[in-house]
Design a protein around this motif. Structure first.
Motif, mmCIF file in Angstrom:
data_model
loop_
_atom_site.group_PDB
_atom_site.id
_atom_site.type_symbol
_atom_site.label_atom_id
_atom_site.label_comp_id
_atom_site.label_asym_id
_atom_site.label_seq_id
_atom_site.Cartn_x
_atom_site.Cartn_y
_atom_site.Cartn_z
ATOM 1 N N ALA A 113 0.858 -1.195 0.000
ATOM 2 C CA ALA A 113 0.000 0.000 0.000
ATOM 3 C C ALA A 113 0.895 1.245 0.000
ATOM 4 O O ALA A 113 1.219 1.803 1.046
ATOM 5 C CB ALA A 113 -0.935 -0.015 1.205
ATOM 6 N N ILE A 114 1.279 1.672 -1.171
ATOM 7 C CA ILE A 114 2.263 2.743 -1.349
ATOM 8 C C ILE A 114 1.809 4.054 -0.699
ATOM 9 O O ILE A 114 0.668 4.475 -0.869
ATOM 10 C CB ILE A 114 2.544 2.945 -2.857
ATOM 11 N N GLY A 120 2.119 9.042 5.184
ATOM 12 C CA GLY A 120 0.886 9.662 5.648
ATOM 13 C C GLY A 120 -0.274 9.791 4.686
ATOM 14 O O GLY A 120 -1.229 10.510 4.963
ATOM 15 N N TYR A 121 -0.232 9.105 3.550
ATOM 16 C CA TYR A 121 -1.357 9.208 2.612
ATOM 17 C C TYR A 121 -2.556 8.500 3.229
ATOM 18 O O TYR A 121 -2.440 7.363 3.670
ATOM 19 C CB TYR A 121 -1.001 8.561 1.268
ATOM 20 N N PRO A 122 -3.723 9.145 3.300
ATOM 21 C CA PRO A 122 -4.898 8.486 3.873
ATOM 22 C C PRO A 122 -5.206 7.179 3.140
ATOM 23 O O PRO A 122 -5.253 7.149 1.898
ATOM 24 C CB PRO A 122 -6.018 9.509 3.675
ATOM 25 N N LEU A 123 -5.396 6.115 3.899
ATOM 26 C CA LEU A 123 -5.559 4.776 3.333
ATOM 27 C C LEU A 123 -6.706 4.695 2.331
ATOM 28 O O LEU A 123 -6.554 4.116 1.263
ATOM 29 C CB LEU A 123 -5.757 3.748 4.456
ATOM 30 N N GLY A 124 -7.858 5.269 2.658
ATOM 31 C CA GLY A 124 -9.010 5.192 1.763
ATOM 32 C C GLY A 124 -8.737 5.829 0.412
ATOM 33 O O GLY A 124 -8.974 5.222 -0.640
ATOM 34 N N ALA A 125 -8.208 7.035 0.435
ATOM 35 C CA ALA A 125 -7.916 7.748 -0.823
ATOM 36 C C ALA A 125 -6.822 7.036 -1.613
ATOM 37 O O ALA A 125 -6.934 6.867 -2.837
ATOM 38 C CB ALA A 125 -7.499 9.186 -0.519
ATOM 39 N N LEU A 160 -10.901 -2.949 3.568
ATOM 40 C CA LEU A 160 -11.072 -1.883 2.579
ATOM 41 C C LEU A 160 -10.843 -2.417 1.165
ATOM 42 O O LEU A 160 -11.604 -2.140 0.246
ATOM 43 C CB LEU A 160 -10.110 -0.733 2.877
ATOM 44 N N TYR A 161 -9.805 -3.236 0.993
ATOM 45 C CA TYR A 161 -9.511 -3.820 -0.316
ATOM 46 C C TYR A 161 -10.662 -4.723 -0.782
ATOM 47 O O TYR A 161 -10.976 -4.737 -1.973
ATOM 48 C CB TYR A 161 -8.212 -4.624 -0.270
ATOM 49 N N GLN A 162 -11.260 -5.463 0.146
ATOM 50 C CA GLN A 162 -12.405 -6.311 -0.217
ATOM 51 C C GLN A 162 -13.533 -5.475 -0.798
ATOM 52 O O GLN A 162 -14.141 -5.839 -1.801
ATOM 53 C CB GLN A 162 -12.916 -7.087 0.994
ATOM 54 N N LYS A 163 -13.786 -4.336 -0.160
ATOM 55 C CA LYS A 163 -14.828 -3.420 -0.651
ATOM 56 C C LYS A 163 -14.495 -2.909 -2.050
ATOM 57 O O LYS A 163 -15.333 -2.885 -2.929
ATOM 58 C CB LYS A 163 -14.907 -2.211 0.292
ATOM 59 N N LEU A 164 -13.248 -2.498 -2.232
ATOM 60 C CA LEU A 164 -12.845 -1.936 -3.513
ATOM 61 C C LEU A 164 -12.784 -2.984 -4.624
ATOM 62 O O LEU A 164 -13.023 -2.666 -5.785
ATOM 63 C CB LEU A 164 -11.475 -1.249 -3.385
#
Length: 166
Positions: A113-114, A120-125, A160-164
């Motif tokens: 997850a780069i 600090g990049y927000p995980l969702g975005a 989150l990945y499952q959702k995406l």
């Protein structure tokens, strides 16, 4: 051609290439970068030094050395600032990593997850950008047989990945 998700330690995956969330100097830092450097063994550091660094959004490749993966693609994600360039640079990391994989004839790629750790990049975005870029690349390169695995280190990221993934 496939897009999959997997939860666990990226350094344990037996794939053609794993993608490292590297720093500009390509000198093993913390998080996934440090874990990859430790697992690959002492030969990775001189191989990275020989590449002369890497700019944000770009990608460079080294052998995997002691890793189960044959190669490591090192890409430098943006340090999150909220600027308009952040998503463009993060998208470039995924695009350029996939280009390097194809140029080297590699057919299974695992992404960390780069930029979502110390950068600090927000995980969702960040995750939405990652899935969008990978899907677009796969659509645009239907003739290239590629298996892409998005690796979630923890349960929160995996959910989150499952959702995406849908």
């Amino acid at each position: 051609m496939s897009l999959e998700i997997w939860q666990g330690d990226i350094t344990s995956l037996k794939v053609d290439v794993i993608v490292n969330a590297a720093n500009k100097e390509l000198r093993g830092g913390g998080g996934v970068d440090g874990a990859i450097h430790r697992a690959a063994g002492p030969k990775l550091d001189p191989a990275c030094r020989a590449l002369g660094g890497c700019e944000t959004g770009e990608a460079k490749i080294t052998p995997g050395f002691d890793l189960p993966a044959k190669y490591v693609i090192h890409t430098v994600g943006p340090i999150y600032s909220g600027s308009h360039s952040d998503p463009l640079l993060l998208a470039a990391c995924y695009r350029n990593s996939l280009r390097v994989a194809q140029e080297n004839g590699l057919h299974s790629v695992a992404f960390s997850a780069i930029s979502t750790g110390v950068y600090g990049y927000p995980l969702g975005a960040a995750s939405k950008i990652a899935f969008t870029e990978v899907r677009k690349w796969l659509r645009d390169h239907k003739d290239y047989d590629l298996r892409v695995i998005m690796v979630a280190y923890d349960a929160r990221t995996y959910a989150l990945y499952q959702k995406l993934l849908g």
